[in-house]
Design a protein around this motif. Sequence first.
Motif, PDB file in Angstrom:
ATOM      1  N   LYS A 120      40.826  37.082  36.983  1.00 13.92           N
ATOM      2  CA  LYS A 120      40.511  37.814  36.109  1.00 13.92           C
ATOM      3  C   LYS A 120      39.333  38.789  36.064  1.00 13.92           C
ATOM      4  O   LYS A 120      39.419  39.656  36.371  1.00 13.92           O
ATOM      5  CB  LYS A 120      39.799  36.963  34.544  1.00 13.92           C
ATOM      6  N   ASN A 121      39.019  37.613  37.336  1.00 13.68           N
ATOM      7  CA  ASN A 121      37.716  38.659  38.159  1.00 13.68           C
ATOM      8  C   ASN A 121      38.115  38.077  39.745  1.00 13.68           C
ATOM      9  O   ASN A 121      37.602  36.768  40.167  1.00 13.68           O
ATOM     10  CB  ASN A 121      35.975  37.971  37.901  1.00 13.68           C
TER      11      ASN A 121
ATOM     12  N   PHE B 292      46.365  35.991  32.504  1.00 13.71           N
ATOM     13  CA  PHE B 292      47.413  37.419  32.602  1.00 13.71           C
ATOM     14  C   PHE B 292      46.156  38.172  32.780  1.00 13.71           C
ATOM     15  O   PHE B 292      45.402  38.378  32.866  1.00 13.71           O
ATOM     16  CB  PHE B 292      47.689  37.376  31.361  1.00 13.71           C
ATOM     17  N   VAL B 293      46.727  38.871  34.075  1.00 13.90           N
ATOM     18  CA  VAL B 293      46.246  39.816  34.742  1.00 13.90           C
ATOM     19  C   VAL B 293      47.075  41.494  35.165  1.00 13.90           C
ATOM     20  O   VAL B 293      47.849  40.709  35.843  1.00 13.90           O
ATOM     21  CB  VAL B 293      44.951  39.422  36.314  1.00 13.90           C
ATOM     22  N   LYS B 294      46.412  42.030  34.827  1.00 17.03           N
ATOM     23  CA  LYS B 294      46.257  43.259  35.702  1.00 17.03           C
ATOM     24  C   LYS B 294      46.328  43.375  37.100  1.00 17.03           C
ATOM     25  O   LYS B 294      44.973  43.742  36.936  1.00 17.03           O
ATOM     26  CB  LYS B 294      47.208  45.215  34.381  1.00 17.03           C
TER      27      LYS B 294
ATOM     28  N   ASN C   7      45.525  44.976  40.735  1.00 13.79           N
ATOM     29  CA  ASN C   7      44.862  46.437  41.660  1.00 13.79           C
ATOM     30  C   ASN C   7      44.684  46.226  42.840  1.00 13.79           C
ATOM     31  O   ASN C   7      43.891  45.216  43.676  1.00 13.79           O
ATOM     32  CB  ASN C   7      43.579  47.029  41.305  1.00 13.79           C
ATOM     33  N   MET C   8      46.278  46.378  42.571  1.00 12.32           N
ATOM     34  CA  MET C   8      46.949  46.166  45.009  1.00 12.32           C
ATOM     35  C   MET C   8      45.802  46.812  45.361  1.00 12.32           C
ATOM     36  O   MET C   8      46.101  46.353  46.678  1.00 12.32           O
ATOM     37  CB  MET C   8      48.338  46.496  44.376  1.00 12.32           C
ATOM     38  N   ARG C   9      45.290  48.042  45.418  1.00 16.63           N
ATOM     39  CA  ARG C   9      44.431  48.428  46.618  1.00 16.63           C
ATOM     40  C   ARG C   9      43.189  48.020  45.522  1.00 16.63           C
ATOM     41  O   ARG C   9      42.109  49.101  46.841  1.00 16.63           O
ATOM     42  CB  ARG C   9      44.319  49.864  45.967  1.00 16.63           C
ATOM     43  N   GLY C  10      42.921  47.222  45.438  1.00 18.49           N
ATOM     44  CA  GLY C  10      41.078  46.448  45.531  1.00 18.49           C
ATOM     45  C   GLY C  10      41.070  45.542  46.341  1.00 18.49           C
ATOM     46  O   GLY C  10      41.791  44.936  47.149  1.00 18.49           O
ATOM     47  N   GLN C  11      40.071  45.015  46.580  1.00 15.74           N
ATOM     48  CA  GLN C  11      39.330  44.092  47.700  1.00 15.74           C
ATOM     49  C   GLN C  11      39.794  43.185  47.686  1.00 15.74           C
ATOM     50  O   GLN C  11      40.127  42.515  48.804  1.00 15.74           O
ATOM     51  CB  GLN C  11      37.597  44.027  47.041  1.00 15.74           C
ATOM     52  N   LEU C  12      40.529  42.498  46.810  1.00 19.21           N
ATOM     53  CA  LEU C  12      41.181  41.137  46.843  1.00 19.21           C
ATOM     54  C   LEU C  12      42.181  41.454  47.849  1.00 19.21           C
ATOM     55  O   LEU C  12      43.321  40.300  48.099  1.00 19.21           O
ATOM     56  CB  LEU C  12      41.287  40.845  45.246  1.00 19.21           C
ATOM     57  N   PHE C  13      43.156  42.836  47.669  1.00 20.88           N
ATOM     58  CA  PHE C  13      44.182  42.179  48.379  1.00 20.88           C
ATOM     59  C   PHE C  13      44.268  42.730  49.720  1.00 20.88           C
ATOM     60  O   PHE C  13      44.756  43.479  50.945  1.00 20.88           O
ATOM     61  CB  PHE C  13      45.267  43.056  47.552  1.00 20.88           C
TER      62      PHE C  13
END
Length: 194
Positions: free
Chosen positions: A50-51, A60-62, A64-70
Amino acid sequence: MRSEFDVYVILTDTGTLFTRTIKLFTRDPLNHASIAFDSQLNEVYSFGRKNPHNPFFGGFVKENMRGQLFEQASCALYRIRVNQAEYVRMRNLIEYMERNRDQYRYNLLGVVGVLFNIQMKREYAYFCSQFVASVFAESGVQLCNKSPLMVTPGDLENTPVLELVYQGTLQSYMDSDSCLGSSVAGLGRSMAAV
């Protein structure tokens, strides 16, 4: 009105400690599964962090495929065509989960159960590939010949009902002009490396 809709399953490897640990057991190169409702990956859902900075708080998460994790993730993007009734059921199920996201948790016990071939069903709890398989199954589409409680990202990778449309780095896919349009042209090169 459209009678068929494309839905996407995206498998990723973010390189986090958790995915590296899972990879030790599964030996699968991609160990996170998500559902996407568009080829640009603006609407992507899963069970995960979630974070992005806290691996211990999941549900459950929406995504962000552009975010730092990815940012450094490798991926494989699969497509499946579903009929209107199946698509509506999927959307309704996801919308229900999104409205009630606070009651859903990550099913870490379920992941451990898969490693020991034990089905661990928990109310309002899923791990990523269990979530993907469950959404499809509850909508009338069977992805794998096993219980969603036992489905791994590797099972999703090997199911014949999903069509591989891109494999490579997620960043390269996201940077392409039309996402799916550019990626399909490069599929031959990507598959040759496999």
